[in-house]
Motif scaffolding. Structure first.
Motif, PDB file in Angstrom:
ATOM      1  N   LEU A   1      13.345   8.280   8.163  1.00  0.00           N
ATOM      2  CA  LEU A   1      12.264   7.415   8.644  1.00  0.00           C
ATOM      3  C   LEU A   1      10.935   8.137   8.452  1.00  0.00           C
ATOM      4  O   LEU A   1      10.757   9.270   8.910  1.00  0.00           O
ATOM      5  N   ASP A   2      10.038   7.471   7.768  1.00  0.00           N
ATOM      6  CA  ASP A   2       8.696   7.999   7.517  1.00  0.00           C
ATOM      7  C   ASP A   2       7.880   7.916   8.809  1.00  0.00           C
ATOM      8  O   ASP A   2       7.743   6.834   9.391  1.00  0.00           O
ATOM      9  N   LEU A   3       7.345   9.047   9.254  1.00  0.00           N
ATOM     10  CA  LEU A   3       6.542   9.084  10.483  1.00  0.00           C
ATOM     11  C   LEU A   3       5.045   9.207  10.210  1.00  0.00           C
ATOM     12  O   LEU A   3       4.263   9.382  11.142  1.00  0.00           O
TER      13      LEU A   3
ATOM     14  N   ASN B   1      11.067  11.934  -1.279  1.00  0.00           N
ATOM     15  CA  ASN B   1      11.339  11.385   0.063  1.00  0.00           C
ATOM     16  C   ASN B   1      11.113   9.869   0.101  1.00  0.00           C
ATOM     17  O   ASN B   1      11.911   9.124   0.683  1.00  0.00           O
ATOM     18  N   HIS B   2      10.010   9.417  -0.510  1.00  0.00           N
ATOM     19  CA  HIS B   2       9.743   7.975  -0.509  1.00  0.00           C
ATOM     20  C   HIS B   2      10.775   7.226  -1.347  1.00  0.00           C
ATOM     21  O   HIS B   2      11.260   6.168  -0.938  1.00  0.00           O
ATOM     22  N   ALA B   3      11.118   7.780  -2.514  1.00  0.00           N
ATOM     23  CA  ALA B   3      12.119   7.115  -3.366  1.00  0.00           C
ATOM     24  C   ALA B   3      13.446   6.988  -2.623  1.00  0.00           C
ATOM     25  O   ALA B   3      14.144   5.972  -2.721  1.00  0.00           O
TER      26      ALA B   3
ATOM     27  N   ILE C   1       0.839  -1.207   0.000  1.00  0.00           N
ATOM     28  CA  ILE C   1       0.000   0.000   0.000  1.00  0.00           C
ATOM     29  C   ILE C   1       0.870   1.251   0.000  1.00  0.00           C
ATOM     30  O   ILE C   1       0.590   2.217  -0.704  1.00  0.00           O
ATOM     31  N   HIS C   2       1.953   1.191   0.761  1.00  0.00           N
ATOM     32  CA  HIS C   2       2.821   2.365   0.896  1.00  0.00           C
ATOM     33  C   HIS C   2       3.451   2.737  -0.458  1.00  0.00           C
ATOM     34  O   HIS C   2       3.448   3.893  -0.862  1.00  0.00           O
ATOM     35  N   HIS C   3       3.971   1.738  -1.136  1.00  0.00           N
ATOM     36  CA  HIS C   3       4.610   2.001  -2.432  1.00  0.00           C
ATOM     37  C   HIS C   3       3.592   2.153  -3.566  1.00  0.00           C
ATOM     38  O   HIS C   3       3.593   3.146  -4.292  1.00  0.00           O
TER      39      HIS C   3
ATOM     40  N   GLU D   1       1.357   7.971   9.637  1.00  0.00           N
ATOM     41  CA  GLU D   1       0.693   6.753  10.132  1.00  0.00           C
ATOM     42  C   GLU D   1       0.553   5.698   9.047  1.00  0.00           C
ATOM     43  O   GLU D   1       0.550   4.504   9.331  1.00  0.00           O
ATOM     44  N   HIS D   2       0.436   6.129   7.774  1.00  0.00           N
ATOM     45  CA  HIS D   2       0.273   5.132   6.702  1.00  0.00           C
ATOM     46  C   HIS D   2       1.482   4.194   6.607  1.00  0.00           C
ATOM     47  O   HIS D   2       1.391   3.133   6.019  1.00  0.00           O
ATOM     48  N   SER D   3       2.621   4.610   7.181  1.00  0.00           N
ATOM     49  CA  SER D   3       3.819   3.768   7.084  1.00  0.00           C
ATOM     50  C   SER D   3       3.856   2.683   8.162  1.00  0.00           C
ATOM     51  O   SER D   3       4.695   1.788   8.092  1.00  0.00           O
TER      52      SER D   3
HETATM   53 MN    MN Z   1       4.958   7.391   3.463  1.00  0.00          MN
END
Ligand code: MN
Length: 212
Positions: A171-173, A88-90, A33-35, A175-177
């Protein structure tokens, strides 16, 4: 297929590892879901925004983020939010890997020990920053504009590259992570993060950042 962050364009890159590669610390369902949903949405929305100034599609998202105040005013907010979300995600995916020990044969680990007074102190400070951060955002280890290691946080999808900082780790903070696996236990998610840091890649970013 792994990609280099400096090559990142406007398309969603493939996740550079299998969805279940970080189990049990980051679970397969969250990664899908995240990616496939969250990251993809940022990439798609960024393209939608930048298409208002098509000539900018020949640039890279990183170029736009690093010059956020110089791009057309009507797309600054969209680039900041969706471009930051995409970049940021990449970047985040590239610093995740299981079973890479923070050996002090790595230059970045030596530098961390020196800057923070020991690796444990670094972990403590990164953890505290992550656990006390209010709302959605990111924790980062960067080389700041003075060439020093620094732990920072950014709100929403703001990116340190817009602040002349060179990210080494994040680090992704949001909630979806973590919400599917960890529910409201952000602290559990944060403490388990230290099992999936790709210190070899972080070390490569460090050497580039300080010109070694
Ligand atoms: Mn994220």
């Amino acid at each position: 297929m792994a990609y280099k962050i400096e090559d990142l364009g406007f398309e969603l890159p493939d996740l550079p590892f299998a969805y279940d590669a970080l189990e049990p610390y980051m679970d397969e369902e969250t990664m899908k879901i995240h990616h496939d949903k969250h990251h993809k949405a940022y990439a798609d929305k960024l393209r939608g925004v930048v298409e208002k100034h098509k000539e900018l599609l020949s640039k890279k998202p990183a170029d736009l983020l690093m010059n956020i105040n110089l791009i057309p005013v009507d797309i600054q907010k969209g680039v900041r939010n969706f471009g930051g979300g995409h970049w940021n995600h990449a970047f985040f995916w590239t610093v995740l890997k299981k079973d890479i020990k923070p050996e002090n044969s790595l230059e970045v680990i030596k530098a961390i020990e020196k800057k923070f007074g020991g690796f444990d102190k670094f972990v403590e400070q990164f953890t505290n920053s992550s656990n006390t951060f209010f709302g959605s955002g990111w924790t980062w280890l960067v080389v700041n504009k003075y060439g020093e290691l620094e732990i920072t946080t950014t709100a929403n999808q703001d990116s340190p590259i817009s602040l002349s900082q060179k990210p080494l780790l994040c680090l992704d903070l949001w909630e979806h992570s973590y919400y599917i696996k960890w529910r409201s236990d952000r602290a559990g998610y944060v403490s388990n993060f230290f099992n999936i840091i790709n210190w070899e890649q972080v070390n490569e970013y460090y050497k580039e950042a300080v010109g070694k």
